[in-house]
Design an enzyme around this catalytic site. Structure first.
Site, PDB file in Angstrom:
ATOM      1  N   ASP A 255      30.786  91.119   9.407  1.00 17.24           N
ATOM      2  CA  ASP A 255      31.879  89.999   9.691  1.00 17.24           C
ATOM      3  C   ASP A 255      33.051  90.587   9.188  1.00 17.24           C
ATOM      4  OD1 ASP A 255      32.611  87.255   9.762  1.00 17.24           O
ATOM      5  OD2 ASP A 255      33.293  87.660   7.727  1.00 17.24           O
ATOM      6  N   GLU A 292      32.435  92.904  13.637  1.00 16.46           N
ATOM      7  CA  GLU A 292      33.233  91.986  14.134  1.00 16.46           C
ATOM      8  C   GLU A 292      34.579  92.402  13.853  1.00 16.46           C
ATOM      9  OE1 GLU A 292      34.985  87.583  13.661  1.00 16.46           O
ATOM     10  OE2 GLU A 292      33.995  88.405  12.321  1.00 16.46           O
TER      11      GLU A 292
END
Length: 575
Positions: A255, A292
């Site tokens: 993330d 990401e």
């Protein structure tokens, strides 16, 4: 594992890193206290009679009882005791499984708590046949590390090794992965190595897991490069390996890696990627690491020493460029988009911005050259949890763009040579929103989250922000499965589902097996996409509020699919 509770016959060994503690006591619930022995490394250990199912706390220097930083299960929540888990008890049936190639993947992102009415791993298992029939090859599960309460997106997890008890705990996750592998699908997990959540996060009481040297959107950064950073780095590298080894996962999605602060000679992202790939080779399985990031930085994809060596990145420019052509939105990060040539560039090259000034960043350059990067290493989406859930009311594209536009978007997503990602329910036009929900126990934190959520959308001029703490916010966000029947939208949903199935079949037959390049051209309101660039086998003509390009030579091509609705036209040809 290096730390945590490890069963050894009729006993259990406990190890915890607490380098600045004078004393650590192991409290076995209902079984008394045990003084742990300190090692030179700052690890405290003890081996005592204990078995799976027993629960325990650590007490650091006489403080309050705390759960283990390396808990596999927190059955009473993030403030309660750790339960000892027999990591070898589950009987796997996936010895044949060797993983899937990323370039062959069609990813389906889902939130366990909102995917089915039960909100459990077993609920997801009940839908595997449906996903297999759709043509999905990879499940990407939003984070399952233990979080406060029973409702959370998962990105505020408090205990990185513990599997959320309300979802089904470690056994439930293993059942899901095993069942997915039997069905021929890989499973990836979202993991969060840039911060931990604000409630139930006790790492700082054990050691220097954080540093004031760097600031992040959540406060002090995780200590990847300050004093005593080596054991902290190992803690998170081991966590990545734990998911692959113990849960047989096929990949990890890291993330918001742009918020990881690390000035070490070897960035923690590179170390995680190298370690995970090495373990995959050892196990004889293909395991991938995806980041990401909004940076459009080729460094993530380049091999060391030039880069970090991850397998793919989430590439947002495709989404932003397409979204601004299908909707009137130009606020926030959409302000730099809205031109058709940006969509063409994102399709043809991967990154839309490759060093140009970016107004949303205050005019600073954004991105690097994408030259030489295979397009399948860009994961693209028309909808995902961020682009839906980070809206004030969590509206899906179903509510923002007409049906013809959504069909056009699906065709570009699934027939581009990139790696496509679907967000749960979009394949049948689910109209339930996906809103931000949480279940914090601290009243002050509850109010702070409510206020922070409202402030987040000031620049978008969005109002009526749902209360994240209201249980109905999760209930509204659960899939309604109107494609199943008993709904006035069943026919519409079934027709959209069939559109997706046909696109996926076409992708598997003509895109995945071929050369993964493309040519994309914007022509006055119409996009022409050909895959591959040379000797194209698939061509998509897409008209955005206008007829698709009429001057393209289609002799020798056969029409495979067509949609004309709401002023949007898309025609798919094959040869």
């Amino acid at each position: 594992m290096r730390q945590g509770a490890t069963l050894r016959g009729d006993a259990c060994q406990f190890r915890v890193w607490a380098p600045r503690a004078r004393q650590v006591t192991l409290r076995l619930v209902g079984g008394g206290d045990y003084t742990m022995q300190r090692e030179d490394s700052g690890v405290f250990n003890a081996t005592i009679p204990a078995r799976a199912g027993d629960r325990y706390f650590y007490i650091v220097d006489g403080g309050k009882p705390l759960p283990d930083p390396v808990s596999r299960l927190l059955p009473e929540g993030v403030h309660g005791p750790t339960e000892i888990v027999d990591a070898d008890a589950f009987r796997w049936t996936d010895d044949h499984w060797r993983g899937l190639e990323l370039r062959d993947s069609i990813i389906y992102e889902l939130h366990v708590g909102a995917f089915t009415p039960s909100g459990t791993f077993d609920g997801v298992i009940g839908r595997l046949d449906y996903l297999a029939s759709l043509g999905v090859s990879v499940l990407e599960i939003m984070p399952v590390a233990a979080f406060p309460g029973t409702r959370n997106w998962g990105y505020d997890g408090a205990s990185p090794y513990a599997v959320q008890a309300s979802y089904g705990g470690p056994e439930g996750l293993k059942r899901l992965v095993d069942a997915a592998h039997r069905a021929g699908m890989a499973v990836m997990l979202d993991v969060v190595y840039n911060h931990l959540g604000p409630e139930g996060n006790y790492l700082a009481q054990f050691g220097p897991y954080y540093t004031a040297r760097h600031h992040t959107p959540w406060g002090d950064a995780i200590n990847y490069d300050d004093a005593d950073a080596a054991p902290v780095r190992q803690y998170f590298v081991d966590n990545a390996l734990y998911w692959v080894r113990e849960y047989h996962l096929d990949g990890l999605r890291l993330d918001a890696t742009q918020t990881i602060r690390d000035e070490s000679a070897k960035h923690i992202v590179q170390e995680i990627a190298e370690s995970v790939h090495a373990l995959g080779r050892e196990l004889g399985r293909r395991v991938c690491v995806i980041c990401e990031t909004d940076e459009n930085d080729a460094r993530y994809l380049l091999p060391p020493p030039q880069g970090f060596g991850v397998d793919a990145v989430w590439s947002d420019d495709f989404h932003h460029a397409l979204h601004t052509l299908l909707t009137p939105e130009r606020e926030g990060y959409y302000q730099d988009f809205g031109r058709g040539d940006q969509l063409a560039r994102a399709l043809e090259e991967g990154f839309g911005f490759q060093g140009e000034p970016f107004n949303f960043w205050g005019g600073r350059p954004r991105g690097t050259s994408a030259q030489g990067l295979p397009l399948y290493r860009h994961v693209i989406a028309t909808q995902n949890h961020d682009q839906i859930g980070n809206r004030a009311r969590g509206e899906r594209l179903t509510s923002l763009a007409p049906r013809g536009a959504r069909k056009l978007a699906a065709a570009l997503l699934l027939l581009a040579p990139h790696t496509p990602l679907l967000f749960m329910g979009q394949e049948y036009d689910e109209d339930a929103p996906f809103q931000f929900f949480s279940d914090y126990g601290d009243p002050a934190l509850q109010q702070a989250v409510r206020e922070g959520r409202r402030k987040e959308f000031v620049e978008f001029d969005w109002i009526d922000v749902p209360d994240p703490q209201d249980p109905q916010t999760l209930e509204r966000s659960k899939l309604k499965w109107k494609v199943d029947g008993g709904s006035d939208r069943r026919g519409e949903c079934a027709e959209m589902l069939e559109w997706y199935r046909r696109l996926i079949e076409l992708r598997k037959r003509l895109i995945i097996a071929g050369e993964r390049t493309c040519a994309a051209q914007w022509r006055d309101g119409s996009l022409v996409l050909q895959v591959p660039r040379e000797k194209a086998r698939v061509m998509v003509l897409a008209g955005f509020g206008a007829p698709a390009a009429r001057d393209v030579d289609v002799s020798g091509w056969g029409e495979a699919m067509r949609s004309e609705a709401d002023g949007y036209e898309v025609v798919v040809y094959e040869r």
